[in-house]
Design a protein around this motif. Structure first.
Motif, PDB file in Angstrom:
ATOM      1  N   VAL A 154      -3.122   7.506   4.462  1.00 32.39           N
ATOM      2  CA  VAL A 154      -1.953   8.235   3.232  1.00 32.39           C
ATOM      3  C   VAL A 154      -0.313   7.435   4.538  1.00 32.39           C
ATOM      4  O   VAL A 154       0.588   7.205   4.109  1.00 32.39           O
ATOM      5  N   GLY A 155      -0.944   7.549   5.729  1.00 28.22           N
ATOM      6  CA  GLY A 155       0.454   7.117   6.643  1.00 28.22           C
ATOM      7  C   GLY A 155       0.288   5.707   7.324  1.00 28.22           C
ATOM      8  O   GLY A 155      -0.912   5.182   7.041  1.00 28.22           O
ATOM      9  N   HIS A 156       1.923   4.980   7.625  1.00 28.85           N
ATOM     10  CA  HIS A 156       1.805   3.519   6.883  1.00 28.85           C
ATOM     11  C   HIS A 156       1.518   3.521   8.917  1.00 28.85           C
ATOM     12  O   HIS A 156       2.528   4.460  10.065  1.00 28.85           O
ATOM     13  N   PHE A 157       0.015   2.852   9.222  1.00 27.56           N
ATOM     14  CA  PHE A 157      -0.002   2.189  10.156  1.00 27.56           C
ATOM     15  C   PHE A 157      -0.844   0.974  10.148  1.00 27.56           C
ATOM     16  O   PHE A 157      -1.536   0.150   9.536  1.00 27.56           O
ATOM     17  N   ALA A 158       0.106  -0.362  11.174  1.00 27.97           N
ATOM     18  CA  ALA A 158      -0.144  -1.976  10.560  1.00 27.97           C
ATOM     19  C   ALA A 158      -1.136  -2.593  10.957  1.00 27.97           C
ATOM     20  O   ALA A 158      -1.804  -2.683  10.113  1.00 27.97           O
ATOM     21  N   THR A 159      -2.591  -1.591  12.248  1.00 29.32           N
ATOM     22  CA  THR A 159      -3.796  -1.982  12.590  1.00 29.32           C
ATOM     23  C   THR A 159      -4.445  -0.281  13.190  1.00 29.32           C
ATOM     24  O   THR A 159      -4.531   0.189  12.874  1.00 29.32           O
ATOM     25  N   PHE A 213       0.828  -1.370  -0.394  1.00 28.21           N
ATOM     26  CA  PHE A 213      -0.016  -0.230   0.285  1.00 28.21           C
ATOM     27  C   PHE A 213       1.105   1.302  -0.452  1.00 28.21           C
ATOM     28  O   PHE A 213       0.579   2.259  -0.868  1.00 28.21           O
ATOM     29  N   CYS A 214       1.658   1.455   0.878  1.00 28.20           N
ATOM     30  CA  CYS A 214       3.210   2.618   0.449  1.00 28.20           C
ATOM     31  C   CYS A 214       3.368   2.756  -0.777  1.00 28.20           C
ATOM     32  O   CYS A 214       3.370   4.052  -0.768  1.00 28.20           O
ATOM     33  N   ASP A 215       4.170   1.148  -1.542  1.00 31.62           N
ATOM     34  CA  ASP A 215       4.434   1.351  -2.713  1.00 31.62           C
ATOM     35  C   ASP A 215       3.231   2.135  -3.919  1.00 31.62           C
ATOM     36  O   ASP A 215       3.343   3.103  -4.244  1.00 31.62           O
ATOM     37  N   TYR A 216       1.855   1.581  -3.554  1.00 27.68           N
ATOM     38  CA  TYR A 216       1.179   2.635  -4.170  1.00 27.68           C
ATOM     39  C   TYR A 216       0.725   4.223  -3.394  1.00 27.68           C
ATOM     40  O   TYR A 216       0.735   4.622  -4.802  1.00 27.68           O
ATOM     41  N   LEU A 217       0.665   4.259  -3.062  1.00 27.16           N
ATOM     42  CA  LEU A 217       0.352   5.554  -2.316  1.00 27.16           C
ATOM     43  C   LEU A 217       1.721   6.313  -2.674  1.00 27.16           C
ATOM     44  O   LEU A 217       1.599   8.167  -3.493  1.00 27.16           O
ATOM     45  N   SER A 218       2.437   5.836  -3.083  1.00 27.99           N
ATOM     46  CA  SER A 218       3.404   6.900  -3.165  1.00 27.99           C
ATOM     47  C   SER A 218       4.173   6.931  -4.744  1.00 27.99           C
ATOM     48  O   SER A 218       4.948   7.314  -5.425  1.00 27.99           O
ATOM     49  N   GLY A 219       3.131   6.154  -5.926  1.00 28.38           N
ATOM     50  CA  GLY A 219       3.180   5.649  -7.304  1.00 28.38           C
ATOM     51  C   GLY A 219       3.957   4.952  -7.474  1.00 28.38           C
ATOM     52  O   GLY A 219       4.705   4.720  -9.179  1.00 28.38           O
ATOM     53  N   ALA A 220       4.637   4.233  -6.738  1.00 26.80           N
ATOM     54  CA  ALA A 220       5.924   3.450  -6.574  1.00 26.80           C
ATOM     55  C   ALA A 220       5.701   1.685  -7.473  1.00 26.80           C
ATOM     56  O   ALA A 220       6.654   1.819  -8.116  1.00 26.80           O
ATOM     57  N   ARG A 221       4.440   1.872  -7.594  1.00 25.02           N
ATOM     58  CA  ARG A 221       3.299   0.012  -8.183  1.00 25.02           C
ATOM     59  C   ARG A 221       2.231   1.063  -8.535  1.00 25.02           C
ATOM     60  O   ARG A 221       1.892   1.728  -8.324  1.00 25.02           O
ATOM     61  N   PRO A 222       1.797   1.107  -9.877  1.00 25.98           N
ATOM     62  CA  PRO A 222       0.227   1.738 -11.004  1.00 25.98           C
ATOM     63  C   PRO A 222      -1.041   0.742  -9.435  1.00 25.98           C
ATOM     64  O   PRO A 222      -0.797   0.051  -9.122  1.00 25.98           O
TER      65      PRO A 222
END
Length: 155
Positions: free
Chosen positions: A53-58, A15-24
């Motif tokens: 948008v921020g990374h939180f596990a749970t 999800f962080c990759d998707y949000l950053s645009g690193a993965r479509p």
């Protein structure tokens, strides 16, 4: 906060990759705090993911400043699905930890219009293409505006 809960292992957060645009990936809408995406595993009529948008596990890990914008985004996603797809019902679910079937260690909520006859498909489902996800996003986007949900994220 999620101490004691076994989490899925991942070298990188998808999800962080998707949000950053690193993965479509296809987003219906997003602001600085929350995002609404079209999952490629459609388990209902217009199955969306709502995530910070921020990374939180749970769920137990999110700061208070994120809870209000997250709930408003969840409500907005449900309204968008109800308005665009006209399902008989809306299903919302969220998993914390391996024992609850969490697969990606980034908090996310599923919001899906129910299938004809009710429920959602929890079995294996084929992935849709990014183009098909864009079509879903285009149908729902007129009914979802997170700019009104923009809040101050506090840690």
């Amino acid at each position: 906060m999620s101490d004691g809960i076994a989490m899925p292992e991942a070298d990188r957060c998808a999800f962080c990759d998707y949000l950053s645009g690193a993965r479509p990936y296809v987003f219906v809408d997003r602001n600085s705090v929350v995002a609404v995406a079209v999952t490629l595993e459609q388990r209902g009529r217009a199955h969306l993911l709502v995530l910070p948008v921020g990374h939180f596990a749970t769920l137990m890990d999110i700061p208070n400043g994120v809870t209000g914008p997250l709930m408003r985004a969840l409500r907005g996603a449900a309204i968008a699905i109800a308005s665009a797809e006209k399902p008989e019902g809306i299903a919302v679910w969220q998993n914390n930890g391996l024992a609850a079937a969490q697969q990606i260690p980034h908090l996310h909520f599923h919001v899906a219009g129910t299938l004809p006859g009710g429920g959602t498909d929890f079995g294996p489902v084929p992935e849709i293409s990014l183009d098909q996800a864009r079509e879903i996003a285009q149908r729902l986007a007129p009914f979802l505006d997170l700019t009104a949900s923009e809040g101050t994220a506090q840690s």
